[in-house]
Scaffold this motif. Structure first.
Motif: not given
Length: 204
Positions: A143-154
């Motif tokens: 998984f990659a987060d491609t936008s700035p903002g809130i972090e997500n987790s596995l």
């Protein structure tokens, strides 16, 4: 003449409906044994800890989060493969991801972007496109987060794999079916002979 008639009727009863009932019972027992042998091998693999970066998917970074595990001991062809993923975070739609089988550039993979929507932190996917591939290999979830903002987790992920029975199991199933019918039939015939012997003895 009366004795002979009684003897014939006794054999007719043994060779008629009761014999058919025995055959049906034998088929049922053999079918059950065959079904047990034909049952596909299944395994559930759950991964819920020791993720890199504590499971946090780096925000606004293509480096992303990778978790890989090598499976073994399964038959080489799968009947069903179900991937279940549990995430946490309020910006799931910022994510992009995939599940890959194998470490080669040509290794098959399934894109997960369509399941990554806000408000959906858990989802299951039928990996039908990977059924023909040997599951005894390295499975990689990315998984990659491609936008700035809130972090997500596995949080966790799992693979529920049902393998196609091996030819040996199929042969064992057929043997079990035949053996089940034959065993009950022989037992019934033995009782018939004993009944004939007793009837003949009494008549004599």
């Amino acid at each position: 003449m009366t004795v002979l008639s009684t003897h014939i009727k006794t054999r007719t009863r043994c060779d008629g409906a009761p014999a058919r009932r025995v055959l049906r019972k034998g088929l049922a027992l053999g079918g059950l044994a065959a079904l047990l042998c034909f049952s596909a091998q299944g395994a559930l693999y759950t991964f819920s800890g020791s993720f890199q970066n504590g499971g946090v998917i780096p925000d606004n970074s293509m480096i992303g989060l990778t978790d890989a595990h090598t499976l073994s001991g399964l038959t080489p062809t799968s009947q069903d493969i179900i991937l279940t993923v549990n995430l946490s975070g309020a910006s799931i739609s910022d994510l992009t991801g995939y599940i890959r089988l194998g470490n080669l550039p040509s290794s098959p993979s399934v894109n997960l972007d369509q399941y990554l929507t806000d408000g959906t932190t858990s989802f299951s996917v039928d990996l039908a496109g990977l059924r023909s591939s040997n599951p005894n290999n390295t499975w990689t979830l990315f998984f990659a987060d491609t936008s700035p903002g809130i972090e997500n987790s596995l949080v966790s992920w799992s693979l529920d794999i049902t393998a196609v029975p091996e030819p040996t199991n199929v042969a064992l199933g057929l043997f079990a079916a035949v053996f089940g019918v034959g065993s009950l039939w022989r037992a019934r015939r033995g009782r018939e002979r004993l009944q004939d012997y007793r009837t003949t003895g009494l008549q004599d």
